[in-house]
Scaffold this motif. Sequence first.
Motif, PDB file in Angstrom:
ATOM      1  N   ASN A 122       0.855  -1.182   0.000  1.00 46.84           N
ATOM      2  CA  ASN A 122       0.000   0.000   0.000  1.00 46.84           C
ATOM      3  C   ASN A 122       0.888   1.226   0.000  1.00 46.84           C
ATOM      4  N   ASN A 123       0.618   2.128  -0.931  1.00 49.76           N
ATOM      5  CA  ASN A 123       1.490   3.288  -1.000  1.00 49.76           C
ATOM      6  C   ASN A 123       0.972   4.461  -0.187  1.00 49.76           C
ATOM      7  N   THR A 124       0.289   4.156   0.912  1.00 48.90           N
ATOM      8  CA  THR A 124      -0.255   5.244   1.722  1.00 48.90           C
ATOM      9  C   THR A 124       0.808   5.831   2.646  1.00 48.90           C
ATOM     10  N   HIS A 125       1.905   5.149   2.782  1.00 48.16           N
ATOM     11  CA  HIS A 125       2.979   5.707   3.602  1.00 48.16           C
ATOM     12  C   HIS A 125       4.300   5.180   3.069  1.00 48.16           C
ATOM     13  N   SER A 126       5.345   5.845   3.404  1.00 48.77           N
ATOM     14  CA  SER A 126       6.652   5.376   2.957  1.00 48.77           C
ATOM     15  C   SER A 126       7.248   4.471   4.022  1.00 48.77           C
ATOM     16  N   TYR A 127       8.055   3.547   3.615  1.00 50.02           N
ATOM     17  CA  TYR A 127       8.765   2.740   4.598  1.00 50.02           C
ATOM     18  C   TYR A 127      10.202   2.581   4.154  1.00 50.02           C
ATOM     19  N   ARG A 128      11.027   2.392   5.098  1.00 57.89           N
ATOM     20  CA  ARG A 128      12.454   2.364   4.851  1.00 57.89           C
ATOM     21  C   ARG A 128      12.962   0.939   4.941  1.00 57.89           C
ATOM     22  N   GLU A 129      13.581   0.476   3.880  1.00 52.32           N
ATOM     23  CA  GLU A 129      14.181  -0.848   3.906  1.00 52.32           C
ATOM     24  C   GLU A 129      15.606  -0.741   4.408  1.00 52.32           C
ATOM     25  N   TYR A 130      16.031  -1.758   5.090  1.00 52.14           N
ATOM     26  CA  TYR A 130      17.415  -1.789   5.560  1.00 52.14           C
ATOM     27  C   TYR A 130      18.273  -2.478   4.513  1.00 52.14           C
ATOM     28  N   SER A 131      19.472  -1.969   4.319  1.00 55.09           N
ATOM     29  CA  SER A 131      20.398  -2.664   3.437  1.00 55.09           C
ATOM     30  C   SER A 131      21.033  -3.796   4.240  1.00 55.09           C
ATOM     31  N   SER A 132      21.685  -4.706   3.534  1.00 55.65           N
ATOM     32  CA  SER A 132      22.264  -5.873   4.206  1.00 55.65           C
ATOM     33  C   SER A 132      23.357  -5.470   5.197  1.00 55.65           C
ATOM     34  N   SER A 133      24.031  -4.353   4.968  1.00 54.70           N
ATOM     35  CA  SER A 133      25.093  -3.933   5.881  1.00 54.70           C
ATOM     36  C   SER A 133      24.536  -3.296   7.162  1.00 54.70           C
ATOM     37  N   GLU A 134      23.233  -3.074   7.182  1.00 51.80           N
ATOM     38  CA  GLU A 134      22.621  -2.429   8.347  1.00 51.80           C
ATOM     39  C   GLU A 134      21.903  -3.417   9.247  1.00 51.80           C
ATOM     40  N   ILE A 135      22.225  -4.686   9.140  1.00 51.30           N
ATOM     41  CA  ILE A 135      21.422  -5.684   9.846  1.00 51.30           C
ATOM     42  C   ILE A 135      21.492  -5.540  11.358  1.00 51.30           C
ATOM     43  N   ILE A 136      22.627  -5.171  11.906  1.00 51.43           N
ATOM     44  CA  ILE A 136      22.714  -4.995  13.356  1.00 51.43           C
ATOM     45  C   ILE A 136      21.871  -3.787  13.773  1.00 51.43           C
ATOM     46  N   LYS A 137      21.940  -2.741  12.981  1.00 50.76           N
ATOM     47  CA  LYS A 137      21.107  -1.559  13.251  1.00 50.76           C
ATOM     48  C   LYS A 137      19.626  -1.935  13.193  1.00 50.76           C
ATOM     49  N   GLN A 138      19.265  -2.782  12.214  1.00 48.12           N
ATOM     50  CA  GLN A 138      17.875  -3.223  12.077  1.00 48.12           C
ATOM     51  C   GLN A 138      17.433  -3.968  13.328  1.00 48.12           C
ATOM     52  N   ILE A 139      18.285  -4.866  13.817  1.00 46.94           N
ATOM     53  CA  ILE A 139      17.952  -5.634  15.015  1.00 46.94           C
ATOM     54  C   ILE A 139      17.747  -4.702  16.210  1.00 46.94           C
ATOM     55  N   LYS A 140      18.654  -3.760  16.388  1.00 47.71           N
ATOM     56  CA  LYS A 140      18.534  -2.816  17.512  1.00 47.71           C
ATOM     57  C   LYS A 140      17.228  -2.032  17.431  1.00 47.71           C
ATOM     58  N   GLU A 141      16.896  -1.573  16.212  1.00 46.93           N
ATOM     59  CA  GLU A 141      15.699  -0.751  16.053  1.00 46.93           C
ATOM     60  C   GLU A 141      14.427  -1.572  16.217  1.00 46.93           C
ATOM     61  N   VAL A 142      14.462  -2.823  15.773  1.00 45.75           N
ATOM     62  CA  VAL A 142      13.290  -3.683  15.961  1.00 45.75           C
ATOM     63  C   VAL A 142      13.032  -3.886  17.451  1.00 45.75           C
ATOM     64  N   ILE A 143      14.075  -4.190  18.196  1.00 45.15           N
ATOM     65  CA  ILE A 143      13.915  -4.420  19.640  1.00 45.15           C
ATOM     66  C   ILE A 143      13.426  -3.151  20.329  1.00 45.15           C
ATOM     67  N   ARG A 144      14.054  -2.029  20.008  1.00 43.65           N
ATOM     68  CA  ARG A 144      13.691  -0.769  20.666  1.00 43.65           C
ATOM     69  C   ARG A 144      12.280  -0.334  20.299  1.00 43.65           C
ATOM     70  N   SER A 145      11.975  -0.352  19.017  1.00 45.35           N
ATOM     71  CA  SER A 145      10.660   0.123  18.572  1.00 45.35           C
ATOM     72  C   SER A 145       9.536  -0.808  18.997  1.00 45.35           C
ATOM     73  N   GLN A 146       9.830  -2.113  19.045  1.00 48.21           N
ATOM     74  CA  GLN A 146       8.790  -3.023  19.500  1.00 48.21           C
ATOM     75  C   GLN A 146       8.471  -2.769  20.967  1.00 48.21           C
ATOM     76  N   GLY A 147       9.468  -2.398  21.740  1.00 49.92           N
ATOM     77  CA  GLY A 147       9.218  -2.042  23.132  1.00 49.92           C
ATOM     78  C   GLY A 147       8.265  -0.857  23.221  1.00 49.92           C
ATOM     79  N   THR A 148       8.463   0.105  22.337  1.00 52.00           N
ATOM     80  CA  THR A 148       7.577   1.261  22.278  1.00 52.00           C
ATOM     81  C   THR A 148       6.170   0.842  21.878  1.00 52.00           C
TER      82      THR A 148
END
Lengths: 232, 80
Positions: A122-148
């Motif tokens: 759905n193009n109602t909002h933009s979303y940001r994909e992580y590149s393969s080199s950002e996987i640790i950053k992705q993990i950190k953000e998933v944990i942090r944002s899921q807590g929120t």
Amino acid sequence: MYFTGALGESLVISQELINREGASFLDSSPLFPDSSDNRFFINKINVDNLAVIVRNYLRVITNDNQLEIVFKTIKFPNSTIYGALHKDGKSEVTIYTNLELNDCWTRFVKCKELMQLYVDSNNTHSYREYSSSEIIKQIKEVIRSQGTLISADDVYEFDAGYESEAIAFLATIDLFFPKEDKLFVHILGEMIAEKKGYTNYDLALTYKTPEFIVKFYRKYIEKMSMALLNIV
Amino acid sequence: MDTQTTKIRESVVSNDSRSSINSKELIELAKKLNYSSLRFMVAPDKAISEEAVIEDTLFLLKNIDTPTDAVKETFSTKGR
């Protein structure tokens, strides 16, 4: 994006999906099987049907008639990941679910990942994909944002890459409580609150959903969902 | 330093080393696979550590392209 914003977007999407397909992915059982009473009580998500619905929708959106969805189970070492979604670029999407989950959690996770596909298309909002080199950053953000997300507070914003995850999670929860049952669920919720012999676990058994999800729905989603549907 | 204290220090150092190795291996494998998109949902109903998630993600990437006995296909929309 904050929790309330994500909730608003998620309800628009979940309710549009239900209306689009006529709720054909829901299985229901008659309340009184041998009577003329046509009311249905037990509704559950038929994940297989939902997978086909989302697949067909995605084929229209992406013009990819080869797109297929495959489910696999995987036994994780620490069981911290409940589900994962992987697009291999070859017109196949694989949804992994944790082998150690019970039936209710498995059903929820499958639906959540299917909703992830639907939300991202759905193009109602933009979303940001992580590149393969950002996987640790992705993990950190998933944990942090899921807590929120789980605390449902509007103090912290979701990380940009997590917004669509939050929307998919919330939309899935709304999907588990059918439109025609929302008032009924609300009444049962009042019985639970007044300790009249009905519990969140009973509600979870009825709708074949994790008790954690029942509690979350009743606490953070139900009111807005019913308001958007003009259910009073 | 007595033996018990020595063992505790070794345990802490060992955990940090394992975490560091997992992160490095995960980044290298992710780059090698060059996946276009990977999304995952971590457990919302229990406490989890970053190290444990890294280890599980590493396991997932190792099994994406070459599934092992740990992975089993349960359903496909092919033919439906």
